[in-house]
Scaffold this active site. Structure first.
Site, PDB file in Angstrom:
ATOM      1  N   LYS A  84      40.882  33.109  40.075  1.00 53.92           N
ATOM      2  CA  LYS A  84      42.024  33.398  40.682  1.00 53.92           C
ATOM      3  C   LYS A  84      42.128  32.704  42.175  1.00 53.92           C
ATOM      4  CE  LYS A  84      44.990  37.275  41.700  1.00 53.92           C
ATOM      5  NZ  LYS A  84      45.442  38.740  41.316  1.00 53.92           N
ATOM      6  N   SER A 159      49.171  40.224  39.079  1.00 50.13           N
ATOM      7  CA  SER A 159      49.457  38.793  39.776  1.00 50.13           C
ATOM      8  C   SER A 159      48.437  37.882  39.445  1.00 50.13           C
ATOM      9  CB  SER A 159      49.062  39.267  41.356  1.00 50.13           C
ATOM     10  OG  SER A 159      47.859  39.801  41.643  1.00 50.13           O
ATOM     11  N   SER A 183      46.729  44.095  38.388  1.00 54.07           N
ATOM     12  CA  SER A 183      46.696  42.683  37.949  1.00 54.07           C
ATOM     13  C   SER A 183      45.919  42.036  37.123  1.00 54.07           C
ATOM     14  CB  SER A 183      46.763  41.926  39.643  1.00 54.07           C
ATOM     15  OG  SER A 183      47.886  42.065  40.005  1.00 54.07           O
TER      16      SER A 183
HETATM   17  N1  GLN Z   1      51.682  44.682  40.820  1.00 55.07           N
HETATM   18  C1  GLN Z   1      50.955  45.382  41.757  1.00 55.07           C
HETATM   19  C2  GLN Z   1      51.620  45.002  43.225  1.00 55.07           C
HETATM   20  O1  GLN Z   1      52.329  44.233  43.257  1.00 55.07           O
HETATM   21  C3  GLN Z   1      49.668  45.280  41.577  1.00 55.07           C
HETATM   22  C4  GLN Z   1      48.971  43.898  42.198  1.00 55.07           C
HETATM   23  C5  GLN Z   1      47.376  43.941  41.906  1.00 55.07           C
HETATM   24  O2  GLN Z   1      46.934  44.720  41.005  1.00 55.07           O
HETATM   25  N2  GLN Z   1      47.165  42.770  42.688  1.00 55.07           N
HETATM   26  O3  GLN Z   1      50.932  45.458  44.036  1.00 55.07           O
END
Ligand code: GLN
Length: 484
Positions: A84, A159, A183
């Site tokens: 990532k 994400s 994520s």
């Molecule tokens: N979707 C969640 C957020 O927007 C989790 C994101 C993540 O785990 N990085 O914060």
């Protein structure tokens, strides 16, 4: 046709490369050829922000040379991996999916990357992500959205959507992501692969660009429980560069993979099966539980009563920490700087105005407000107290003799591109079953449990802190039972 080498289980790739039956270079060539073919042209998944064919080939040649020189068994010899793009590397930019870091190159490498390379893995590229890991669909990337390999009109989740899509499409057998509120697990579920978020402190965050430091953990993606677990074994363990990494040695997971669920108590929290849950997702979860029972597990109803406060708690704590962590992007030290600005303040303002996308700005405003003098205790303080209660719910369930918890990973399969971008609240609800593990610091794993309308659905195992072994034992047993 013989199975392409980069689609084989990690152990097999490492064994073949280690024994000199295949070269790491040939594995990388097969992976990259496919990647380059599918990532260019119309309908591309856009799973990668950067990849580097020549660099990967050179790194693979170095692995081959060290094996020829008698390096001995390397657990990931010749395995192509994707990272990532919030994990720092020396040989690629690290953009975090943001315009503000579009040209940023880290002067050091993340601990997880050093460990992967030492194990013989070859980094082929950096994957697409929601900007600064804020989002659940990878649509918040400054480099365009990633598409879901199962249906290109749908999101891969987020994400870490690029990493999940890259593994699901077969470009790479393994990838790393980060999980602050889901994520890794949520995109794993929507793309039909396995994703693990370790216990907080299990994996070093050194070189992971911070979003919400008390919640962030690096996690792994693989096509099987074994592959995701093996990757975790390599990256886990204490690190003097991260004071929040625990002084606990990396778990040895090989035995857990074979352990089975005979006598294991699987808790099913009623709060994760609300009446509005997609009935088809609920049915796949019931089928999975039936298989676990048939394999010898005891299924027990449990309650985690503070679950309903998880989303509001997360959306105070995560933005609060983000507003502080993102203060450093001011155009002075990192990345892009707005030109033509007239004063120091206007450099900051214009850089941030142009550099950050709308969701990041929303989080900074939410977080700054929650931390502001008059509201600190009312919002941030309340959220911290609620976080402790959510964690206590889990402690009590595990103390009552439950070994692992099973839930759906997401309320529904992959949604359409564009479907939720205009409605942040709906987007936030995508994480309703995943944020609790981050708030409590416990490990979580998502694995595919079936399909709805051709789209993958994920089931989630949660375990007590430091008990990845039992979580992986249960997941491997379910995976086996579903394959039978
Ligand atoms: N979707 C969640 C957020 O927007 C989790 C994101 C993540 O785990 N990085 O914060």
């Amino acid at each position: 046709m013989p199975q392409p080498s980069h689609r084989m289980p990690l152990r097999r790739i490492a064994a073949e490369v280690g024994a000199g039956r295949r070269s790491a270079v040939s594995v990388i060539r097969e992976a990259c050829a496919e990647l380059i073919r599918s990532e260019n042209g119309p309908g591309a998944l856009n799973a990668f922000i950067t990849f580097n064919f020549e660099g990967a080939e050179a790194a693979a040649a170095a692995v081959d040379a060290s094996i020829a020189a008698g390096a001995g068994a390397l657990p990931l010899a010749g395995v192509p991996v994707a990272l990532k793009d919030n994990i720092c590397t020396l040989d690629f930019p690290t953009t975090c999916g943001s315009r503000i870091l579009a040209n940023y190159r880290s002067p050091f490498e993340a601990t997880v990357v050093r460990r992967l390379r030492a194990a013989g893995a070859v980094v082929v590229g950096k994957t697409n992500m929601d900007e600064f890991a804020m989002g659940s669909s990878t649509e918040n990337s400054a480099f365009g959205p990633t598409r879901n390999p199962h249906d290109r009109e749908r999101v891969p989740g987020g994400s870490s959507g690029g990493s999940a899509a890259a593994v699901a499409a077969g470009f790479v057998p393994a990838a790393l992501g980060s999980d602050t509120g889901g994520s890794v697990r949520q995109p794993a579920a929507l793309c039909g692969v396995v994703g693990i978020k370790p216990t907080y402190g299990r994996v070093s965050r050194y070189g992971l660009v911070a979003f919400a430091s008390s919640l962030d953990q690096i996690g792994t993606f693989g096509r099987s429980v074994e592959d995701a677990a093996l990757l975790l074994e390599v990256i886990a363990g204490p690190d003097p560069f991260d004071s929040t990494s625990a002084p606990i040695e990396a778990p040895q997971l090989a035995e857990s993979l074979e352990g089975g669920v005979q006598g294991l108590v699987v808790g099913v929290p009623r709060e994760y099966f609300p009446p509005e849950l997609d009935e088809r997702v609920a049915r796949l979860c019931r089928d999975a539980l039936e298989r676990l029972r048939a394999a010898g597990a005891e299924i027990r109803d449990v309650s985690l009563p503070h679950t309903r406060y998880a989303i509001p708690t997360y959306y105070v704590i995560a933005p609060a920490e983000a507003s502080s962590n993102l203060a450093r992007y001011d155009g002075v030290r990192y990345g892009v700087r707005a030109l033509g600005a007239e004063s120091t303040t206007s450099v900051y303002e214009e850089t941030r105005q142009l550099g950050f996308g709308p969701e990041v700005k929303r989080r900074i405003m939410l977080g700054t407000y929650a931390l502001s003098a008059g509201y600190y205790d009312e919002y941030y303080g309340t959220a911290l107290r609620m976080r402790a209660r959510i964690a206590r719910d889990f402690t009590e369930v595990f103390a009552s003799g439950v070994d692992v918890i099973f839930t759906p990973t997401t309320p529904s399969p992959a949604f359409r591109l564009g479907e939720k971008v205009g409605d942040p609240y709906q987007m936030y609800l995508s994480d309703i079953f995943t944020v609790t593990a981050n708030l409590a610091g416990i490990p979580g794993l998502s694995l595919p449990i079936g399909r709805v309308d051709g789209l993958p659905v994920g089931g989630q195992f949660l375990a007590d802190r430091w008990d990845e072994a039992t979580m992986i034992r249960a997941a491997a047993a379910l995976e086996r039972a579903m394959g039978e």
